[in-house]
Design a protein around this motif. Structure first.
Motif, short mmCIF file in Angstrom:
data_model
loop_
_atom_site.label_atom_id
_atom_site.label_comp_id
_atom_site.label_asym_id
_atom_site.label_seq_id
_atom_site.Cartn_x
_atom_site.Cartn_y
_atom_site.Cartn_z
N VAL A 42 5.46 -10.52 -0.16
CA VAL A 42 4.57 -9.38 0.10
C VAL A 42 3.75 -9.07 -1.16
O VAL A 42 2.57 -8.72 -1.08
CB VAL A 42 5.39 -8.16 0.53
CG1 VAL A 42 4.58 -6.89 0.42
CG2 VAL A 42 5.89 -8.34 1.96
N PHE A 43 4.36 -9.20 -2.35
CA PHE A 43 3.70 -8.88 -3.60
C PHE A 43 3.05 -10.10 -4.26
O PHE A 43 2.65 -10.05 -5.43
CB PHE A 43 4.68 -8.23 -4.57
CG PHE A 43 4.96 -6.79 -4.26
CD1 PHE A 43 4.18 -5.78 -4.81
CD2 PHE A 43 5.98 -6.43 -3.40
CE1 PHE A 43 4.42 -4.45 -4.52
CE2 PHE A 43 6.23 -5.10 -3.09
CZ PHE A 43 5.45 -4.10 -3.65
N GLY A 44 2.97 -11.20 -3.53
CA GLY A 44 2.29 -12.37 -4.06
C GLY A 44 3.10 -13.17 -5.06
O GLY A 44 2.54 -13.92 -5.87
N VAL A 45 4.42 -13.03 -5.00
CA VAL A 45 5.31 -13.75 -5.92
C VAL A 45 6.12 -14.77 -5.12
O VAL A 45 6.78 -14.42 -4.15
CB VAL A 45 6.26 -12.78 -6.65
CG1 VAL A 45 7.23 -13.54 -7.54
CG2 VAL A 45 5.46 -11.76 -7.47
N LEU A 81 0.82 -1.21 0.00
CA LEU A 81 0.00 0.00 0.00
C LEU A 81 0.86 1.26 0.00
O LEU A 81 0.52 2.25 -0.66
CB LEU A 81 -0.94 -0.01 1.20
CG LEU A 81 -1.94 -1.18 1.25
CD1 LEU A 81 -2.77 -1.12 2.51
CD2 LEU A 81 -2.82 -1.18 0.01
N ASP A 82 1.98 1.22 0.73
CA ASP A 82 2.87 2.39 0.77
C ASP A 82 3.45 2.70 -0.60
O ASP A 82 3.67 3.87 -0.95
CB ASP A 82 4.00 2.17 1.78
CG ASP A 82 3.51 2.21 3.23
OD1 ASP A 82 2.39 2.72 3.45
OD2 ASP A 82 4.23 1.73 4.11
N ILE A 83 3.75 1.66 -1.36
CA ILE A 83 4.32 1.85 -2.69
C ILE A 83 3.26 2.36 -3.67
O ILE A 83 3.54 3.20 -4.54
CB ILE A 83 4.95 0.54 -3.20
CG1 ILE A 83 6.24 0.25 -2.42
CG2 ILE A 83 5.24 0.59 -4.70
CD1 ILE A 83 6.87 -1.08 -2.75
N LEU A 84 2.03 1.89 -3.50
CA LEU A 84 0.99 2.21 -4.46
C LEU A 84 0.30 3.54 -4.21
O LEU A 84 -0.07 4.24 -5.16
CB LEU A 84 -0.08 1.11 -4.46
CG LEU A 84 0.36 -0.30 -4.85
CD1 LEU A 84 -0.84 -1.23 -4.87
CD2 LEU A 84 1.04 -0.28 -6.20
#
Length: 602
Positions: free
Chosen positions: A186-189, A38-41
């Motif tokens: 964290v990014f689903g990877v 969320l902080d990145i987006l």
């Protein structure tokens, strides 16, 4: 507006949502969604349901695995996922929509057609990306809704804690790897550990301590050229012990449920120490006998093994013995590769499988777009036709990785689009890439430049397998400093005479180079400088081919290009990569320079 990958269903509704300067986000049954994302987006703050303009949560209704529903009304946006990955995919779609002041109201229903949508990056042919570059790659994978990442390891590109005596220059450290794993999660990877375990063991077998484990200690011939030992002797129990010691840290520390053991291209197998037993039992049986205990050991640590399928494709007689708990990956990088035949066999034997096309960036300088597109389309169709797990898009770095990563991005994006929702070779995502990948470019159009440059293989007289004619000028440079210069020059010239480029083909390629330089005029970004270096490599290779095959002396121009490439190499390489391998990569340029300085050689 294009959304990538294409959603399954979009229902337009009335009105528009005004994108706020500050998002007020409510998390419902989804508190494990990291603030890092969320902080990145967004610029955001946590809010209650009544105050929120963005609500994120796990759906209370039935959605397919990794599926999401994105509902946009005039006052708020709701992202509902079948699971945490579904929410992340919904956010990836929202991020593509919120770059405008308003978003049209709509409801999007979406889910992937293949469960595994992976990308493999070679970090073992001299170019090791920095942690910052790898995190950028993770964010691109998230945006494209890919969920599986592998860093291909052979030799010593990854720190090996159980081998402290190895003197390795700037590898990817285990601490960096584990930090990347956490970031990717964290990014689903899923960062899937990868290490080669039978073939491609050249760096290990160069060492006196392990040379006795080679199948052929004196090396082998491939395509008529001598190569140092690369394959372990599978009949020596010490080979298995070495492999386990190599992979133990990753097996024990990685959180992934998979482990890619590779085990591909054991070129010397049956030619040396295992010859007698291979003649008695069959090469396929000897290969499988080496791997079965390794499979069991990896599975005992809670990981599902993955291997490449080239040996099994040539020895289908052992498939009846092959464990149904191990994933086989069929790879092919040419436009006409047959994925269907081998994967149909795997399906018949209830063996899970992936298909692996390629960006085709390697052995080409600028990629082979025609091969990339069709190998990907065929890989996806084969996976879907035969109930495969998915695809693994590969990006290799053969011959010291001379191509920058930017030439691989079209392949990454195309694979993401095809594996989520089927598309074909006519799809062009250049505009989307300009918008979301090359966001720092002052001028649009850089993706189109890369796309057009990647078509240069179609200007050559023949489509070669896994390489281009132009690349021969680089590929056949002997980078062993112990070999005499005259011998290197003779081998190199002999190779180029077998890969000639004459007019009109050479003229067409030169025109493409010249036109692309003109399109880069006025650009000063890192990407434009990387493309310019690609153009310099292409033009240098074209000139050298002409000098050998047409007796045209353009020595001065070739030397100028080499000096420019050497001058820029440190800056361009180190911006995205560790110092590891830089000297080895530029050594080829220095050998070519020595050829040019000696008129008796060329």
């Amino acid at each position: 507006m294009m959304i990538l990958p294409k959603p399954r269903k979009i229902i337009p509704t009335d009105g528009a949502f005004l994108v706020p300067s500050l998002w007020k986000i409510a998390l419902i049954e989804n508190d494990n969604l990291s603030n890092v994302v969320l902080d990145i987006l967004f610029d955001w703050q946590k809010a209650s349901l009544s105050e929120a303009n963005l609500i994120l949560g796990i759906s209370r209704t039935i959605l397919p695995i990794e599926g999401y529903r994105l509902s946009i009304s005039p006052t708020k946006i709701i992202v509902e996922g079948a699971d945490r990955l579904g929410v992340l995919h919904g956010l990836a779609t929202l991020k593509q929509l919120d770059c405008h002041p308003t978003i049209d109201c709509q409801i999007i229903f979406d889910d992937p057609e293949l469960p595994v949508r992976g990308f493999l990056l070679d970090i073992s042919r001299d170019m090791i990306p920095t942690l910052r570059s790898l995190k950028q790659l993770v964010r691109w994978l998230w945006l494209c809704k890919m969920n599986h990442l592998e860093l291909y390891v052979e030799g010593f590109s990854l720190e090996l804690p159980l081998f402290p005596d190895l003197n390795v220059d700037h590898p990817l450290t285990m601490a960096e790897y584990l930090e990347l794993e956490k970031y990717a999660e964290v990014f689903g990877v899923d960062l899937v550990p990868n290490m080669n375990t039978l073939g491609h063991m050249t760096e290990w077998l160069k060492l006196d301590k392990y040379r006795h484990l080679a199948e052929c200690e004196s090396g082998y011939l491939l395509f008529g050229y001598p190569f140092p030992p690369s394959t372990l002797n599978p009949t020596d129990p010490e080979s298995s012990r070495l492999v386990k010691q190599m992979i133990t840290p990753l097996v024990e520390k990685s959180k992934s449920g998979f482990f890619h053991l590779n085990a591909d291209e054991p070129f010397e197998l049956s030619q040396g120490k295992s010859k007698a037993v291979c003649e008695k039992k069959g090469l396929g049986c000897v290969y499988l006998d080496f791997l079965l205990p390794l499979f069991d050991w990896v599975q005992a640590h809670g990981k599902q093994p993955i291997i490449w399928g080239d040996v099994l494709a040539n020895h289908p007689e052992v498939l009846s013995r092959f464990p149904q708990s191990v994933i086989v990956t069929d790879w092919g990088y040419d436009y006409d590769h047959d994925f269907e035949t081998p994967v149909a066999r795997y399906q018949a034997h209830h063996i899970p499988f992936l298909t692996a096309p390629g960006t085709s960036s390697w052995n080409s300088f600028a990629s082979r777009r025609h091969d990339m597109l069709l190998s990907t389309v065929h890989a996806v169709k084969a996976a879907k036709n035969h109930d495969g797990l998915g695809i693994l898009m590969t990006d290799w770095g053969d011959f010291s990785h001379p191509q920058p990563f930017v030439v691989s991005l079209h392949g990454l994006v195309f694979a993401a689009a095809c594996s989520w929702r089927e598309c074909d070779e006519t799809n062009d995502f250049s505009d989307w890439m300009d918008q979301y990948i090359f966001i720092e470019e002052e001028k649009k159009g850089i993706a189109e430049i890369l796309k057009n440059l990647a078509n240069y293989s179609l200007l050559e007289p023949v489509l070669m397998s896994n390489q281009t004619l132009l690349f021969a000028s680089w590929m056949y440079v002997d980078n062993d400093p112990t070999h005499p210069l005259a011998l290197k020059a003779q081998v190199w010239k002999d190779a180029l005479t077998k890969h000639p480029l004459y007019p009109p083909y050479s003229t067409q390629i030169q025109t493409l180079i010249t036109d692309t330089r003109a399109q880069l005029s006025g650009r000063s970004s890192l990407v434009s400088k990387e493309i310019n270096a690609v153009l310099n490599l292409m033009e240098l290779s074209l000139i050298l081919n002409e000098m050998v095959n047409q007796a045209i002396d353009r020595r001065e121009q070739a030397n100028t290009l080499i000096q420019e490439l050497l001058l820029d190499s440190d800056t361009l390489w180190l911006h995205r990569n560790k110092p590891h391998g830089l000297a080895k990569a530029t050594y080829r340029l220095k050998v070519l320079s020595e050829f040019l300085q000696n008129r008796d050689l060329i």
